[in-house]
Design a protein around this motif. Structure first.
Motif, PDB file in Angstrom:
ATOM      1  N   THR A 128       0.836  -1.150   0.089  1.00 41.62           N
ATOM      2  CA  THR A 128       0.023   0.010  -0.023  1.00 41.62           C
ATOM      3  C   THR A 128       0.933   1.011   0.091  1.00 41.62           C
ATOM      4  OG1 THR A 128      -1.840  -1.124   1.184  1.00 41.62           O
ATOM      5  CG2 THR A 128      -1.913   1.197   1.304  1.00 41.62           C
ATOM      6  N   ALA A 129       0.745   2.340  -0.964  1.00 38.81           N
ATOM      7  CA  ALA A 129       1.299   3.421  -1.009  1.00 38.81           C
ATOM      8  C   ALA A 129       0.636   4.566  -0.636  1.00 38.81           C
ATOM      9  CB  ALA A 129       1.896   3.575  -2.485  1.00 38.81           C
ATOM     10  N   LEU A 130       0.942   5.557   0.346  1.00 39.78           N
ATOM     11  CA  LEU A 130       0.080   6.413   0.861  1.00 39.78           C
ATOM     12  C   LEU A 130       0.713   7.839   0.882  1.00 39.78           C
ATOM     13  CD1 LEU A 130       0.426   3.877   3.180  1.00 39.78           C
ATOM     14  CD2 LEU A 130      -1.607   4.793   3.885  1.00 39.78           C
ATOM     15  N   ILE A 131       0.165   8.926   1.010  1.00 42.20           N
ATOM     16  CA  ILE A 131       0.645  10.280   1.080  1.00 42.20           C
ATOM     17  C   ILE A 131      -0.078  11.034   2.159  1.00 42.20           C
ATOM     18  CG2 ILE A 131      -0.898  10.888  -0.612  1.00 42.20           C
ATOM     19  CD1 ILE A 131       1.038  13.194  -1.465  1.00 42.20           C
ATOM     20  N   GLY A 132       0.646  11.647   3.064  1.00 40.04           N
ATOM     21  CA  GLY A 132       0.251  12.537   4.063  1.00 40.04           C
ATOM     22  C   GLY A 132       0.930  13.505   4.389  1.00 40.04           C
ATOM     23  N   THR A 133       0.416  14.414   5.388  1.00 41.59           N
ATOM     24  CA  THR A 133       1.109  15.659   5.863  1.00 41.59           C
ATOM     25  C   THR A 133       0.813  15.723   7.171  1.00 41.59           C
ATOM     26  OG1 THR A 133       1.460  18.207   5.188  1.00 41.59           O
ATOM     27  CG2 THR A 133      -0.763  17.250   5.416  1.00 41.59           C
ATOM     28  N   LEU A 134       1.577  16.871   7.676  1.00 41.54           N
ATOM     29  CA  LEU A 134       1.704  17.474   8.976  1.00 41.54           C
ATOM     30  C   LEU A 134       0.270  18.188   9.169  1.00 41.54           C
ATOM     31  CD1 LEU A 134       5.220  18.484   9.630  1.00 41.54           C
ATOM     32  CD2 LEU A 134       4.143  16.302  10.344  1.00 41.54           C
ATOM     33  N   SER A 165       6.690   7.947  16.414  1.00 41.04           N
ATOM     34  CA  SER A 165       6.461   6.544  15.999  1.00 41.04           C
ATOM     35  C   SER A 165       6.571   6.481  14.293  1.00 41.04           C
ATOM     36  CB  SER A 165       5.883   5.702  16.501  1.00 41.04           C
ATOM     37  OG  SER A 165       4.341   6.110  16.376  1.00 41.04           O
ATOM     38  N   ALA A 166       5.732   7.310  13.686  1.00 37.91           N
ATOM     39  CA  ALA A 166       5.317   7.102  12.246  1.00 37.91           C
ATOM     40  C   ALA A 166       6.531   7.349  11.314  1.00 37.91           C
ATOM     41  CB  ALA A 166       4.173   7.684  11.852  1.00 37.91           C
ATOM     42  N   ALA A 167       6.782   6.698  10.208  1.00 36.44           N
ATOM     43  CA  ALA A 167       7.669   7.004   9.312  1.00 36.44           C
ATOM     44  C   ALA A 167       7.629   8.374   8.582  1.00 36.44           C
ATOM     45  CB  ALA A 167       8.106   5.663   8.286  1.00 36.44           C
ATOM     46  N   PRO A 168       6.318   8.527   7.999  1.00 33.69           N
ATOM     47  CA  PRO A 168       6.188   9.758   7.410  1.00 33.69           C
ATOM     48  C   PRO A 168       6.453  11.029   8.251  1.00 33.69           C
ATOM     49  CG  PRO A 168       4.170   8.505   7.602  1.00 33.69           C
ATOM     50  CD  PRO A 168       5.198   7.644   8.422  1.00 33.69           C
ATOM     51  N   CYS A 229       6.935   0.413   7.900  1.00 37.16           N
ATOM     52  CA  CYS A 229       6.856   1.414   6.948  1.00 37.16           C
ATOM     53  C   CYS A 229       8.106   2.002   6.541  1.00 37.16           C
ATOM     54  CB  CYS A 229       5.647   2.508   7.488  1.00 37.16           C
ATOM     55  SG  CYS A 229       4.265   1.902   8.058  1.00 37.16           S
ATOM     56  N   ALA A 230       8.248   2.727   5.433  1.00 40.92           N
ATOM     57  CA  ALA A 230       9.229   3.460   4.999  1.00 40.92           C
ATOM     58  C   ALA A 230       8.756   4.749   4.401  1.00 40.92           C
ATOM     59  CB  ALA A 230      10.323   2.665   4.038  1.00 40.92           C
ATOM     60  N   ALA A 231       9.235   5.765   4.531  1.00 42.06           N
ATOM     61  CA  ALA A 231       8.803   6.917   4.045  1.00 42.06           C
ATOM     62  C   ALA A 231       9.797   7.830   3.501  1.00 42.06           C
ATOM     63  CB  ALA A 231       7.777   7.565   5.115  1.00 42.06           C
ATOM     64  N   ALA A 232       9.482   9.047   2.619  1.00 41.17           N
ATOM     65  CA  ALA A 232      10.631   9.864   2.379  1.00 41.17           C
ATOM     66  C   ALA A 232       9.903  11.216   2.079  1.00 41.17           C
ATOM     67  CB  ALA A 232      11.089   9.578   0.893  1.00 41.17           C
ATOM     68  N   PRO A 233      10.367  12.470   2.134  1.00 43.24           N
ATOM     69  CA  PRO A 233       9.689  13.668   2.133  1.00 43.24           C
ATOM     70  C   PRO A 233       9.652  14.283   0.823  1.00 43.24           C
ATOM     71  CG  PRO A 233      12.151  13.937   2.808  1.00 43.24           C
ATOM     72  CD  PRO A 233      11.619  12.507   2.456  1.00 43.24           C
ATOM     73  N   VAL A 234       8.460  15.013   0.673  1.00 43.79           N
ATOM     74  CA  VAL A 234       8.234  15.727  -0.664  1.00 43.79           C
ATOM     75  C   VAL A 234       8.396  17.417  -0.067  1.00 43.79           C
ATOM     76  CG1 VAL A 234       6.362  16.295  -2.429  1.00 43.79           C
ATOM     77  CG2 VAL A 234       6.447  13.978  -1.141  1.00 43.79           C
ATOM     78  N   PHE A 235       9.056  18.029  -1.161  1.00 42.91           N
ATOM     79  CA  PHE A 235       9.378  19.347  -0.970  1.00 42.91           C
ATOM     80  C   PHE A 235       8.593  20.371  -1.636  1.00 42.91           C
ATOM     81  CE2 PHE A 235      13.151  17.049   0.316  1.00 42.91           C
ATOM     82  CZ  PHE A 235      13.454  17.094   1.531  1.00 42.91           C
ATOM     83  N   ASP A 236       8.353  21.675  -1.158  1.00 41.51           N
ATOM     84  CA  ASP A 236       7.785  22.554  -1.932  1.00 41.51           C
ATOM     85  C   ASP A 236       8.819  23.592  -2.447  1.00 41.51           C
ATOM     86  OD1 ASP A 236       9.081  24.418  -0.048  1.00 41.51           O
ATOM     87  OD2 ASP A 236       7.075  24.842   0.885  1.00 41.51           O
ATOM     88  N   LEU A 237       8.310  24.678  -3.124  1.00 42.92           N
ATOM     89  CA  LEU A 237       9.580  25.718  -4.035  1.00 42.92           C
ATOM     90  C   LEU A 237      10.471  25.942  -3.105  1.00 42.92           C
ATOM     91  CD1 LEU A 237       9.872  27.244  -6.377  1.00 42.92           C
ATOM     92  CD2 LEU A 237       8.217  28.979  -5.585  1.00 42.92           C
ATOM     93  N   HIS A 238      10.369  26.177  -1.806  1.00 41.57           N
ATOM     94  CA  HIS A 238      11.404  26.607  -0.828  1.00 41.57           C
ATOM     95  C   HIS A 238      12.151  25.822  -0.319  1.00 41.57           C
ATOM     96  CE1 HIS A 238       9.401  30.756  -1.502  1.00 41.57           C
ATOM     97  NE2 HIS A 238       8.190  30.034  -1.191  1.00 41.57           N
ATOM     98  N   ALA A 243       4.836  17.222   2.569  1.00 41.21           N
ATOM     99  CA  ALA A 243       4.083  15.928   2.467  1.00 41.21           C
ATOM    100  C   ALA A 243       5.196  14.857   2.486  1.00 41.21           C
ATOM    101  CB  ALA A 243       3.229  15.609   1.241  1.00 41.21           C
ATOM    102  N   ALA A 244       4.761  13.488   2.789  1.00 39.72           N
ATOM    103  CA  ALA A 244       5.458  12.506   2.730  1.00 39.72           C
ATOM    104  C   ALA A 244       4.793  11.497   1.939  1.00 39.72           C
ATOM    105  CB  ALA A 244       5.903  12.012   4.062  1.00 39.72           C
ATOM    106  N   LEU A 245       5.589  10.430   1.249  1.00 43.63           N
ATOM    107  CA  LEU A 245       5.169   9.455   0.611  1.00 43.63           C
ATOM    108  C   LEU A 245       5.845   8.033   1.425  1.00 43.63           C
ATOM    109  CD1 LEU A 245       5.788   9.714  -3.196  1.00 43.63           C
ATOM    110  CD2 LEU A 245       3.573  10.163  -1.921  1.00 43.63           C
TER     111      LEU A 245
END
Length: 286
Positions: A128-134, A165-168, A229-238, A243-245
């Motif tokens: 299962t692939a997920l996306i989330g944010t703070l 505890s959560a990877a994202p 779980c394993a997660a990596a960050p997604v970055f904005d213009l700055h 978010a994280a995948l």
């Protein structure tokens, strides 16, 4: 007949939270609206308790009259920003509130661009692939593409996950600016879920350093011993994490070796999503 003294908008206590945010804003304290102030306190308190709070718990946390808390809760419930659990007599933030903040951050475009990336990530990893944010003092699941396996990890959209505890959450917190990370630090309770759960800030800080080095974060049975779980960050213009995948799967398929292999694919897909969103990477990103 007695009347309760009105709280002065320009009192020292009224300006306290503004000073914590930005000392240059203290001149605006005289214009604060007390009931709006209390409503925002209500929302922020409830956001820190994704499992919900009873009226008594809200009253105790806010330190204001129970009748005022009830009126705020009732208004927000009627407007759909708060949900009331009739069985447990508790209140919690609704998905309408989540959607409001999500839209304000350009979330619709984020999910549109992320959709094919999530499908590709699911197909490559099989999980299962997920996306989330703070969202305040926790993270939230925004979208997911379920695994095709009969046994899989599937969560409810809008589900709140803990930061420690959560990877994202680790993937995003590792790349926050120091002031933002400092503000979130005070909300980390380090509740132990399993024997693998991080329980101190010192240990957590070391993990965040590792995440900055490798570009991904892991949950090796820290919230539940039944999945990883394993997660990596997604970055904005700055270059800020928006978010994280991540992927999540049962431990019998996501062995430690398989988890690292998945993490490499997740980092590649998160970088791809950052590029498609027109984002940029931190200076030390590899």
């Amino acid at each position: 007949m007695t009347t309760r003294p009105k709280r002065k908008a320009n009192s020292p206590s009224a300006g306290k939270s503004l000073q914590k945010i930005d000392p240059s804003l203290t001149a605006l304290a005289r214009y604060r609206v007390p009931i709006l102030d209390r409503t925002l306190d209500f929302i922020e308190l409830l956001a820190r308790q994704p499992e919900g709070l009873t009226l008594a718990g809200l009253t105790d946390g806010l330190k204001i009259p129970k009748n005022t808390v009830f009126r705020i809760a009732s208004t927000l419930t009627l407007r759909g920003y708060v949900e009331r659990d009739e069985e447990g007599k508790s209140y919690r933030i609704s998905r309408k509130m989540l959607a409001l903040g999500h839209t304000a951050l350009g979330g619709d475009r984020l999910l549109q661009v992320a959709a094919p990336v999530l499908i590709s990530l699911r197909n490559i990893t099989g999980e299962t692939a997920l996306i989330g944010t703070l969202a305040g003092s926790h993270g939230v699941v925004l979208d997911q593409v379920p695994s095709l396996h009969p046994v899989k990890v599937v969560v409810e959209l809008g589900h709140a996950f803990p930061l420690h505890s959560a990877a994202p959450a680790k993937a995003m917190l590792a790349f926050l600016d120091p002031s933002s990370l400092s503000r979130l630090k005070s909300h980390l309770t380090f509740m132990r879920f399993t024997p693998h759960t991080i329980t101190t800030w010192a240990e957590y800080a070391r993990v965040l350093d590792q995440v900055r080095t490798v570009g991904y974060a892991l949950d090796e049975g820290e919230e539940s011993e039944s999945f990883r779980c394993a997660a990596a960050p997604v970055f904005d213009l700055h270059g800020r994490p928006i978010a994280a995948l991540w992927v999540s799967g049962p431990v019998d398929r996501l062995s430690p070796t398989a988890l690292i292999q998945a993490a490499d694919a997740i980092k590649e897909h998160a970088s791809r999503l950052t590029d498609r969103l027109g984002g940029s990477f931190p200076p030390d990103w590899e």
